[in-house]
Design a protein around this motif. Sequence first.
Motif, PDB file in Angstrom:
ATOM      1  N   GLU A  63       1.993   1.608  -3.556  1.00  0.00           N
ATOM      2  CA  GLU A  63       0.911   2.230  -4.197  1.00  0.00           C
ATOM      3  C   GLU A  63       0.672   3.874  -4.089  1.00  0.00           C
ATOM      4  O   GLU A  63       0.515   4.530  -4.975  1.00  0.00           O
ATOM      5  CB  GLU A  63      -0.259   1.542  -3.952  1.00  0.00           C
ATOM      6  N   GLU A  64       0.934   4.117  -2.924  1.00  0.00           N
ATOM      7  CA  GLU A  64       0.723   5.707  -2.628  1.00  0.00           C
ATOM      8  C   GLU A  64       2.007   6.294  -3.246  1.00  0.00           C
ATOM      9  O   GLU A  64       1.835   7.362  -3.693  1.00  0.00           O
ATOM     10  CB  GLU A  64       0.623   5.884  -1.014  1.00  0.00           C
ATOM     11  N   HIS A  79       0.877  -1.192   0.037  1.00  0.00           N
ATOM     12  CA  HIS A  79       0.033   0.067  -0.031  1.00  0.00           C
ATOM     13  C   HIS A  79       0.759   1.118  -0.082  1.00  0.00           C
ATOM     14  O   HIS A  79       0.465   2.275  -0.598  1.00  0.00           O
ATOM     15  CB  HIS A  79      -1.083   0.058   1.128  1.00  0.00           C
TER      16      HIS A  79
END
Length: 189
Positions: free
Chosen positions: A158-159, A155
Amino acid sequence: MNEKLDRRKKYTRMVLKDSLMELLKEKAIGSITIKEICERADINRSTFYTHYSSQYDLLHQIEEEIITDMNDTLAGYGDNKVGEERLMTEKLLEYVARNKEVCEVLLSERGDVHFQQKVMDIALNHTVTNLVKANQVEEGLSKYVSLFYVSGSIHLIEEWLKNGMDKPPKELAKIIIVLANNGLNGLKI
């Protein structure tokens, strides 16, 4: 003659893959038709079916290439030596940076959940081994700790991609490793 055919095959597959990746930036795989891929690639449907059975098959082939590349990137760390986590993470992030567009799409909500699971499995395999070897986590808990670590890392990546990779891979690797080893106590806030 064979070399010419091989180049043509490679070119056709590249154009089809690029077309699918462009369409995935706009919508989910379930909403993409073969007709759209062919129109974008400027290739007829029979040519598409010569190479792939469906848009899902094409996506699967793209994902498999990425998975193979990731495994190859981490292959030099096959013995999972303690202390190599940061270097492994840096190398993986450098790979993601080099393949930004594809990784960004495949790791997004428009990508395939199974691909994200495969990426997690690769990372978990390396992480579990290192945590147990380093005696940081007892063997019975290593899967849970690794799952927490890898899910958070994916995550975070992804960010990072959404933010235009605003930090160099080396710096992001440091953040991931510090958080994994020390939690928030390791970061200066």
